[in-house]
Motif scaffolding. Structure first.
Motif, PDB file in Angstrom:
ATOM      1  N   MET A  48       0.839  -1.198   0.000  1.00  0.00           N
ATOM      2  CA  MET A  48       0.000   0.000   0.000  1.00  0.00           C
ATOM      3  C   MET A  48       0.871   1.243   0.000  1.00  0.00           C
ATOM      4  N   PRO A  49       0.354   2.324  -0.535  1.00  0.00           N
ATOM      5  CA  PRO A  49       1.132   3.563  -0.563  1.00  0.00           C
ATOM      6  C   PRO A  49       1.413   4.071   0.851  1.00  0.00           C
ATOM      7  N   ALA A  50       2.619   4.596   1.063  1.00  0.00           N
ATOM      8  CA  ALA A  50       2.977   5.155   2.367  1.00  0.00           C
ATOM      9  C   ALA A  50       2.126   6.380   2.700  1.00  0.00           C
ATOM     10  N   PRO A  70       8.777   7.776   6.283  1.00  0.00           N
ATOM     11  CA  PRO A  70       9.804   8.512   5.543  1.00  0.00           C
ATOM     12  C   PRO A  70       9.199   9.686   4.770  1.00  0.00           C
ATOM     13  N   ILE A  71       9.920  10.782   4.762  1.00  0.00           N
ATOM     14  CA  ILE A  71       9.438  11.964   4.043  1.00  0.00           C
ATOM     15  C   ILE A  71       9.681  11.807   2.549  1.00  0.00           C
ATOM     16  N   ALA A  72      10.834  11.268   2.192  1.00  0.00           N
ATOM     17  CA  ALA A  72      11.162  11.085   0.775  1.00  0.00           C
ATOM     18  C   ALA A  72      11.498   9.620   0.530  1.00  0.00           C
ATOM     19  N   GLY A  73      11.276   9.174  -0.693  1.00  0.00           N
ATOM     20  CA  GLY A  73      11.569   7.787  -1.035  1.00  0.00           C
ATOM     21  C   GLY A  73      10.656   6.834  -0.282  1.00  0.00           C
ATOM     22  N   TYR A  74      10.933   5.570  -0.345  1.00  0.00           N
ATOM     23  CA  TYR A  74      10.164   4.543   0.344  1.00  0.00           C
ATOM     24  C   TYR A  74       8.674   4.848   0.276  1.00  0.00           C
ATOM     25  N   ARG A  75       8.175   4.852  -0.915  1.00  0.00           N
ATOM     26  CA  ARG A  75       6.798   5.269  -1.168  1.00  0.00           C
ATOM     27  C   ARG A  75       5.759   4.208  -0.861  1.00  0.00           C
ATOM     28  N   ASP A  76       6.200   3.011  -0.508  1.00  0.00           N
ATOM     29  CA  ASP A  76       5.234   1.934  -0.329  1.00  0.00           C
ATOM     30  C   ASP A  76       5.497   1.177   0.960  1.00  0.00           C
ATOM     31  N   HIS A  77       4.417   0.669   1.539  1.00  0.00           N
ATOM     32  CA  HIS A  77       4.465  -0.055   2.794  1.00  0.00           C
ATOM     33  C   HIS A  77       4.075  -1.504   2.510  1.00  0.00           C
ATOM     34  N   ILE A  78       5.015  -2.412   2.723  1.00  0.00           N
ATOM     35  CA  ILE A  78       4.748  -3.830   2.505  1.00  0.00           C
ATOM     36  C   ILE A  78       4.367  -4.445   3.840  1.00  0.00           C
ATOM     37  N   TYR A 123       3.820  -8.144   9.821  1.00  0.00           N
ATOM     38  CA  TYR A 123       5.240  -7.846   9.681  1.00  0.00           C
ATOM     39  C   TYR A 123       5.396  -6.926   8.476  1.00  0.00           C
ATOM     40  N   SER A 124       6.130  -5.806   8.668  1.00  0.00           N
ATOM     41  CA  SER A 124       6.112  -4.808   7.599  1.00  0.00           C
ATOM     42  C   SER A 124       7.348  -3.922   7.619  1.00  0.00           C
ATOM     43  N   ASN A 125       7.467  -3.142   6.545  1.00  0.00           N
ATOM     44  CA  ASN A 125       8.463  -2.089   6.438  1.00  0.00           C
ATOM     45  C   ASN A 125       8.175  -1.283   5.180  1.00  0.00           C
ATOM     46  N   TYR A 126       8.866  -0.142   5.077  1.00  0.00           N
ATOM     47  CA  TYR A 126       8.731   0.716   3.905  1.00  0.00           C
ATOM     48  C   TYR A 126       9.757   0.316   2.853  1.00  0.00           C
ATOM     49  N   PHE A 127       9.316   0.317   1.605  1.00  0.00           N
ATOM     50  CA  PHE A 127      10.194   0.025   0.468  1.00  0.00           C
ATOM     51  C   PHE A 127       9.922   1.046  -0.618  1.00  0.00           C
ATOM     52  N   ASP A 128      10.911   1.269  -1.448  1.00  0.00           N
ATOM     53  CA  ASP A 128      10.747   2.184  -2.569  1.00  0.00           C
ATOM     54  C   ASP A 128      10.397   1.374  -3.815  1.00  0.00           C
ATOM     55  N   ILE A 129       9.150   1.492  -4.243  1.00  0.00           N
ATOM     56  CA  ILE A 129       8.701   0.831  -5.467  1.00  0.00           C
ATOM     57  C   ILE A 129       8.281   1.974  -6.401  1.00  0.00           C
ATOM     58  N   PRO A 130       9.229   2.493  -7.178  1.00  0.00           N
ATOM     59  CA  PRO A 130       9.019   3.770  -7.834  1.00  0.00           C
ATOM     60  C   PRO A 130       8.145   3.799  -9.081  1.00  0.00           C
ATOM     61  N   GLY A 131       8.157   2.766  -9.877  1.00  0.00           N
ATOM     62  CA  GLY A 131       7.528   2.928 -11.184  1.00  0.00           C
ATOM     63  C   GLY A 131       6.455   1.922 -11.496  1.00  0.00           C
ATOM     64  N   ASN A 132       5.817   2.178 -12.616  1.00  0.00           N
ATOM     65  CA  ASN A 132       4.807   1.259 -13.136  1.00  0.00           C
ATOM     66  C   ASN A 132       5.537   0.099 -13.786  1.00  0.00           C
ATOM     67  N   ASN A 133       5.729  -0.957 -13.008  1.00  0.00           N
ATOM     68  CA  ASN A 133       6.525  -2.058 -13.503  1.00  0.00           C
ATOM     69  C   ASN A 133       6.139  -3.332 -12.767  1.00  0.00           C
ATOM     70  N   ILE A 134       6.826  -4.403 -13.092  1.00  0.00           N
ATOM     71  CA  ILE A 134       6.622  -5.677 -12.421  1.00  0.00           C
ATOM     72  C   ILE A 134       7.804  -5.904 -11.487  1.00  0.00           C
ATOM     73  N   ARG A 157       2.566  -6.401  -9.656  1.00  0.00           N
ATOM     74  CA  ARG A 157       2.437  -5.426 -10.750  1.00  0.00           C
ATOM     75  C   ARG A 157       2.096  -4.085 -10.110  1.00  0.00           C
ATOM     76  N   HIS A 158       3.025  -3.161 -10.200  1.00  0.00           N
ATOM     77  CA  HIS A 158       2.892  -1.886  -9.484  1.00  0.00           C
ATOM     78  C   HIS A 158       2.490  -0.777 -10.439  1.00  0.00           C
ATOM     79  N   PHE A 159       1.498  -0.024 -10.035  1.00  0.00           N
ATOM     80  CA  PHE A 159       1.007   1.081 -10.849  1.00  0.00           C
ATOM     81  C   PHE A 159       0.853   2.311  -9.982  1.00  0.00           C
ATOM     82  N   ASN A 160       1.634   3.335 -10.265  1.00  0.00           N
ATOM     83  CA  ASN A 160       1.498   4.628  -9.579  1.00  0.00           C
ATOM     84  C   ASN A 160       0.674   5.551 -10.445  1.00  0.00           C
ATOM     85  N   ASP A 161      -0.022   6.451  -9.817  1.00  0.00           N
ATOM     86  CA  ASP A 161      -0.769   7.468 -10.584  1.00  0.00           C
ATOM     87  C   ASP A 161       0.098   8.647 -10.900  1.00  0.00           C
TER      88      ASP A 161
END
Length: 161
Positions: A48-50, A70-78, A123-134, A157-161
């Motif tokens: 999910m998005p951070a 995180p303020i920058a980067g790590y846009r997603d929470h796994i 169990y979780s952490n923040y990860f940077d999943i930047p683009g529309n990709n697999i 399959r990750h899709f950012n707006d």
């Protein structure tokens, strides 16, 4: 010589055979990418998005987890939820790591920290999943007092707006 009734019969047999043969392929294509059972452990994956966590007040437990949002980067929470596949009991005594790899690039690995909300542990952490990709997301789980570890890989399959 084939009569029209025999031709219709054989066409129906061929169509039915094709449906029976291809049906497992269709079923396999519909298997959710966020669930695996490995060595009796049911593993559910959520990404999910951070920004969802950034919206919590600073006093909320989720706003403070993993050292704060995180303020920058790590846009997603796994988030990973674990269950005993036989009993359905939630597994709350595990340690784990997660890694996210964009296809064709390196991976990022982090500890999956226990997160207790409403008397349930995930169990979780923040990860940077930047683009529309697999991406390949791999989790490795160890239970306290249980030898060995369990590993599961997911395709995301990750899709950012």
């Amino acid at each position: 010589m084939c009569t029209p009734d025999i031709k219709v019969f054989w066409r129906a047999v061929l169509v039915l055979t094709g449906v029976v043969i291809l049906n497992p392929v269709v079923i396999a294509a519909n298997v959710p990418e966020n669930f695996r059972v490995v060595d009796g452990m049911a593993i559910y994956l959520g990404v999910m998005p951070a920004q969802i966590v950034r919206g919590h007040p600073r006093t909320h437990p989720e706003a403070r987890m993993h050292g704060g949002v995180p303020i920058a980067g790590y846009r997603d929470h796994i988030v990973v939820a674990l269950f005993d596949n036989t009993t359905g009991q939630r597994i709350q005594d595990a340690q784990g790591t997660g890694s996210v790899m964009e296809i064709g690039r390196g991976s990022e690995q982090k500890r999956l920290e226990p997160m207790r909300i409403a008397d349930s542990v995930t169990y979780s952490n923040y990860f940077d999943i930047p683009g529309n990709n697999i991406y390949h997301i791999k989790v490795q789980i160890r239970r306290l007092g249980v030898p060995g570890s369990v590993e599961a890989q997911f395709t995301h399959r990750h899709f950012n707006d």
